[in-house]
Design an enzyme around this catalytic site. Structure first.
Site, mmCIF file in Angstrom:
data_model
loop_
_atom_site.group_PDB
_atom_site.id
_atom_site.type_symbol
_atom_site.label_atom_id
_atom_site.label_comp_id
_atom_site.label_asym_id
_atom_site.label_seq_id
_atom_site.Cartn_x
_atom_site.Cartn_y
_atom_site.Cartn_z
ATOM 1 C CG PHE A 207 -5.313 4.960 -4.848
ATOM 2 C CD1 PHE A 207 -6.644 5.400 -5.138
ATOM 3 C CD2 PHE A 207 -4.695 4.519 -5.773
ATOM 4 C CE1 PHE A 207 -7.281 5.149 -6.255
ATOM 5 C CE2 PHE A 207 -5.333 4.639 -7.173
ATOM 6 C CZ PHE A 207 -6.499 4.765 -7.461
ATOM 7 C CG ASP B 280 0.480 -0.287 -4.173
ATOM 8 O OD1 ASP B 280 1.452 0.206 -5.027
ATOM 9 O OD2 ASP B 280 -0.699 -0.151 -4.364
ATOM 10 C CE LYS C 151 1.035 6.303 -9.467
ATOM 11 N NZ LYS C 151 0.244 7.244 -10.386
HETATM 12 N N1 PLP Z 1 -1.195 1.946 -6.240
HETATM 13 C C1 PLP Z 1 -0.627 3.013 -5.858
HETATM 14 C C2 PLP Z 1 0.252 3.178 -4.605
HETATM 15 C C3 PLP Z 1 -1.222 4.068 -6.821
HETATM 16 O O1 PLP Z 1 -0.748 5.215 -6.497
HETATM 17 C C4 PLP Z 1 -1.691 3.863 -7.778
HETATM 18 C C5 PLP Z 1 -2.131 4.825 -8.923
HETATM 19 O O2 PLP Z 1 -2.033 6.282 -8.427
HETATM 20 C C6 PLP Z 1 -2.051 2.542 -8.341
HETATM 21 C C7 PLP Z 1 -1.762 1.432 -7.499
HETATM 22 C C8 PLP Z 1 -2.795 2.217 -9.481
HETATM 23 O O3 PLP Z 1 -2.039 2.516 -10.538
HETATM 24 P P1 PLP Z 1 -2.643 2.439 -11.897
HETATM 25 O O4 PLP Z 1 -3.400 3.837 -12.138
HETATM 26 O O5 PLP Z 1 -1.539 2.386 -12.888
HETATM 27 O O6 PLP Z 1 -3.734 1.458 -12.428
#
Ligand code: PLP
Length: 393
Positions: free
Chosen positions: A139, A224, A253
């Site tokens: 994700f 990520d 986050k």
């Molecule tokens: N990358 C990861 C690993 C995530 O868990 C998330 C959100 O849960 C995101 C990217 C996307 O972040 P945002 O919701 O702040 O756009």
């Protein structure tokens, strides 16, 4: 029905919000530490922390004061100019990530931090070398490019055509990754531990093998750490457990402990692929969000938050494993996936938890996600475990 679910009342009548999240079932009005209060005064223990955001707990006084002070002093200029909080946060991130020196681009969210990483990989790769390989069940966010990188076809279906240049390989499989590399590939993008996809920890050595492969084939390793970063797994960054040095790291986050801010860090030689005008955002790293991030990082360092998360994570894992309703626990630190015994549906347990004053998340159909504030103390953990035991019983 308990007082907690009777308190709802926001799911009836015309909801002014688009139906992307389903009707909200509770309206929160206040938070403090690991606790939230709804508008009827019911108290909830938050074992999800806004999905791994409020690592220092809700309404942390130092972060609140930093935001208030900054709002009184300088709320916004533009990324055409420098501000002190932004520079300090960039330096702190670079130091905490460690390894080769790097540079930071500030964004407003995790998806935007990844968007920056994807554009950087394309610019670094040059014409024709633009493909980003990511993993099944990953994700990376909901913008079109971040969605294209996300390895969950069911989330793609309604939104095709997605941007080109993305390829997915099975998670935790170095052979399949190697097979997928051709002359168009610029980067491999991975979560060091998959969060949304089910709290999936790769086998020991997988990330190191990916690093070696990227070195051999001259590819960027983009990690990520939006969910796993900033102490969540018991180290500053989850890749620190594996001793690998990525080329690019994305965070968001927990960086502002609830104020929206994201960042894409890259080794200086990689960041040099960008020229002025290649990428920009109005709000990314603006003073209000950056001052929250500066205070957040300061408090995290003062508390040695990674050590706190590691310790609390051990206790939480052991306690969860002892519950009859739990079939297994995976994860690291305080990012935990909890398999429910008897294939119970996670959504039902989350709803029952809410009714009992306990906020939980899902990590797939029959698993819970537990990601409390990292400042959770023993008494709060005991309360949460006893409440979960009751919910599962
Ligand atoms: N990358 C990861 C690993 C995530 O868990 C998330 C959100 O849960 C995101 C990217 C996307 O972040 P945002 O919701 O702040 O756009």
């Amino acid at each position: 029905m308990s007082a907690h679910t009777q308190a709802v009342g926001v799911g009836t009548g015309h909801c002014p919000l688009m139906p992307t999240y389903g009707p909200p079932t509770v309206m929160f009005v206040r938070g403090q530490g690991c606790w939230l209060w709804d508008r009827d005064g019911n108290r909830y223990l938050d074992l999800l922390s806004g999905i791994a955001v409020c690592n220092l707990g809700h309404a942390h006084p130092r972060v609140a004061e930093a935001v208030a002070e900054q709002a009184r002093t300088l709320c916004h200029v533009s990324n055409l100019y420098a501000t002190e909080p932004q520079m300090q946060v960039a330096r702190a991130l670079d130091r905490l990530i460690g390894g080769s020196p790097g540079q930071v681009f500030f964004a407003n969210s995790g998806a935007e931090a990844n968007e920056c990483a994807i554009k950087l990989a394309r610019k670094w790769g040059g014409r024709g070398r633009h493909t980003v390989i990511s993993a099944g069940r990953s994700f990376h966010g909901r913008t079109l490019a971040a969605l294209a990188a996300t390895g969950q076809p069911e989330k793609h279906e309604a939104f095709v055509p997605l941007p080109e240049g993305f390829r997915h390989v099975p998670w935790d499989d170095i052979t399949e990754l190697e097979r997928a590399i051709d002359g168009t590939v610029a980067a491999v993008l991975l979560e060091p531990i998959q969060g949304e996809g089910g709290v999936n920890v790769p086998s020991a050595g997988y990330l190191r093998a990916v690093r070696e492969l990227c070195d051999e084939r001259n590819l960027l390793l983009v990690l990520d750490e939006v969910q796993t970063g900033l102490a969540r797994t018991g180290r500053w960054f989850a890749h620190h457990h594996e001793g690998v040095e990525p080329d690019v790291v994305t965070v968001a986050k927990a960086l502002g402990n609830g104020m929206p801010i994201g960042a894409c860090w890259a080794r200086t030689e990689v960041a040099a692929a960008f020229n002025p005008g290649d990428h920009a955002t109005t709000f990314g790293g603006q003073p209000l969000a950056a001052s929250a991030a500066r205070a957040t990082l300061e408090v995290m360092e003062e508390l040695d938050l990674p050590t706190m998360a590691a310790r609390a994570g051990q206790k939480m894992q052991a306690a969860l494993r002892s519950l009859d309703g739990v079939a297994g626990v995976r994860g690291r630190g305080l990012l935990l996936g909890v398999d429910l015994a008897g294939e119970r549906l996670a959504t039902e347990v989350v709803a029952a938890g809410m009714a009992a004053g306990l906020l939980l998340g899902t990590a797939g159909t029959t698993s819970l996600r537990i990601a409390p504030p990292l400042i959770i103390d023993d008494a709060e953990m005991d309360h949460g475990i006893a409440a979960l035991d009751e919910v599962l019983g």
